[in-house]
Write a protein that holds these residues in place. Sequence first.
Motif, PDB file in Angstrom:
ATOM      1  N   LYS A  17       0.928  -1.226   0.018  1.00 49.87           N
ATOM      2  CA  LYS A  17      -0.047  -0.001  -0.100  1.00 49.87           C
ATOM      3  C   LYS A  17       0.934   1.265  -0.055  1.00 49.87           C
ATOM      4  O   LYS A  17       1.783   1.242   0.448  1.00 49.87           O
ATOM      5  CB  LYS A  17      -1.009  -0.041   1.239  1.00 49.87           C
ATOM      6  N   PHE A  18       0.476   2.222  -0.622  1.00 47.83           N
ATOM      7  CA  PHE A  18       1.134   3.419  -0.789  1.00 47.83           C
ATOM      8  C   PHE A  18       0.315   4.660  -0.231  1.00 47.83           C
ATOM      9  O   PHE A  18      -0.615   4.974  -1.079  1.00 47.83           O
ATOM     10  CB  PHE A  18       1.765   3.861  -2.345  1.00 47.83           C
ATOM     11  N   LEU A  19       0.692   5.044   0.819  1.00 46.52           N
ATOM     12  CA  LEU A  19      -0.173   6.395   1.578  1.00 46.52           C
ATOM     13  C   LEU A  19       1.238   7.312   1.763  1.00 46.52           C
ATOM     14  O   LEU A  19       1.931   7.273   2.709  1.00 46.52           O
ATOM     15  CB  LEU A  19      -0.754   5.724   2.733  1.00 46.52           C
ATOM     16  N   GLU A  20       0.699   8.610   1.326  1.00 45.06           N
ATOM     17  CA  GLU A  20       1.604   9.634   1.532  1.00 45.06           C
ATOM     18  C   GLU A  20       3.191   9.329   1.778  1.00 45.06           C
ATOM     19  O   GLU A  20       3.585   9.371   2.975  1.00 45.06           O
ATOM     20  CB  GLU A  20       0.948  10.479   2.903  1.00 45.06           C
ATOM     21  N   ASN A  21       3.835   9.187   1.111  1.00 42.11           N
ATOM     22  CA  ASN A  21       5.282   8.989   1.135  1.00 42.11           C
ATOM     23  C   ASN A  21       5.721   7.781   1.909  1.00 42.11           C
ATOM     24  O   ASN A  21       6.869   7.630   2.462  1.00 42.11           O
ATOM     25  CB  ASN A  21       5.936  10.464   1.607  1.00 42.11           C
ATOM     26  N   THR A  22       4.796   6.959   2.349  1.00 39.21           N
ATOM     27  CA  THR A  22       5.160   5.701   2.747  1.00 39.21           C
ATOM     28  C   THR A  22       4.660   4.520   2.249  1.00 39.21           C
ATOM     29  O   THR A  22       3.557   4.600   1.655  1.00 39.21           O
ATOM     30  CB  THR A  22       4.622   5.468   4.360  1.00 39.21           C
ATOM     31  N   LEU A  23       5.573   3.287   2.085  1.00 35.03           N
ATOM     32  CA  LEU A  23       5.076   2.173   1.386  1.00 35.03           C
ATOM     33  C   LEU A  23       5.221   1.195   2.627  1.00 35.03           C
ATOM     34  O   LEU A  23       5.792   1.025   3.422  1.00 35.03           O
ATOM     35  CB  LEU A  23       6.151   1.612   0.530  1.00 35.03           C
ATOM     36  N   GLN A  24       3.779   0.443   2.625  1.00 36.49           N
ATOM     37  CA  GLN A  24       3.471  -0.278   3.758  1.00 36.49           C
ATOM     38  C   GLN A  24       3.409  -1.789   2.928  1.00 36.49           C
ATOM     39  O   GLN A  24       2.693  -1.929   1.979  1.00 36.49           O
ATOM     40  CB  GLN A  24       2.171  -0.076   4.315  1.00 36.49           C
ATOM     41  N   PHE A  25       4.258  -2.710   3.635  1.00 34.61           N
ATOM     42  CA  PHE A  25       4.635  -4.150   3.034  1.00 34.61           C
ATOM     43  C   PHE A  25       3.796  -4.926   3.994  1.00 34.61           C
ATOM     44  O   PHE A  25       4.033  -4.768   5.333  1.00 34.61           O
ATOM     45  CB  PHE A  25       5.926  -4.314   2.860  1.00 34.61           C
ATOM     46  N   GLU A  26       3.023  -6.119   3.582  1.00 38.87           N
ATOM     47  CA  GLU A  26       2.646  -6.731   4.395  1.00 38.87           C
ATOM     48  C   GLU A  26       2.700  -8.328   3.893  1.00 38.87           C
ATOM     49  O   GLU A  26       2.342  -8.702   2.610  1.00 38.87           O
ATOM     50  CB  GLU A  26       1.167  -6.872   4.904  1.00 38.87           C
ATOM     51  N   GLY A  27       3.371  -9.332   4.474  1.00 38.13           N
ATOM     52  CA  GLY A  27       3.737 -10.475   3.800  1.00 38.13           C
ATOM     53  C   GLY A  27       3.679 -11.570   4.692  1.00 38.13           C
ATOM     54  O   GLY A  27       3.174 -11.416   6.022  1.00 38.13           O
ATOM     55  N   PRO A  28       4.049 -12.761   4.372  1.00 34.81           N
ATOM     56  CA  PRO A  28       3.816 -13.993   5.334  1.00 34.81           C
ATOM     57  C   PRO A  28       4.822 -13.881   6.656  1.00 34.81           C
ATOM     58  O   PRO A  28       4.376 -14.496   7.425  1.00 34.81           O
ATOM     59  CB  PRO A  28       4.144 -15.221   4.444  1.00 34.81           C
ATOM     60  N   LYS A  29       5.716 -13.349   6.390  1.00 31.74           N
ATOM     61  CA  LYS A  29       6.742 -13.249   7.542  1.00 31.74           C
ATOM     62  C   LYS A  29       6.492 -12.227   8.607  1.00 31.74           C
ATOM     63  O   LYS A  29       6.799 -11.931   9.634  1.00 31.74           O
ATOM     64  CB  LYS A  29       8.109 -13.213   7.486  1.00 31.74           C
TER      65      LYS A  29
END
Length: 179
Positions: A17-29
């Motif tokens: 997800k890209f929100l206001e100059n931050t990338l948020q990553f969500e994965g299996p770990k």
Amino acid sequence: MSLRRKRITIPEKVNVKFLENTLQFEGPKGKLILNIPDLVQLDIIDNKIIVNPINKKLKKAKSLAGFICKEISNIFIGLLEKIQYRLELRGVGYRAQIKNNQLELYLGYSHSNIINIPDDLTVSVQSNNEIVIEGINKNKVGLLAAQIRYLRPPEPYKGKGIFYKGEKIILKPGKSGKK
């Protein structure tokens, strides 16, 4: 071709997800967040992340774009399979053990060296002289490995110190004495 000119494909098991100059990553770990500097433009199109410098004439903007690409690829590796560093203690009496979420190192000094283990990293000691550091953030794993290695860096005369697993150094000859 550098990563800056490539498009980074998002793996199937990772949500971005890209929100206001931050990338948020969500994965299996786990989950990670990456802050994007103002000099870098980022777009997510068709399951691909495209990173470009805002001004292609600025050297700093171009280097930041390449850096962000490498950070994103390291995050994908960490979220899919944990990053692992192995350290090896070489020297007489050098040993390590874990006590109360702290790594206790005996490295030939008159005292033991104690390093606090961060909550998001796992550290294990195998056979008293091999340390395994695991985590999803490559920066934190590498930083902890460098802090441990700083206590007793490899020494080129006797071959003692803290080595990365598989690292080899060329031993220097000592003093030859009077002739």
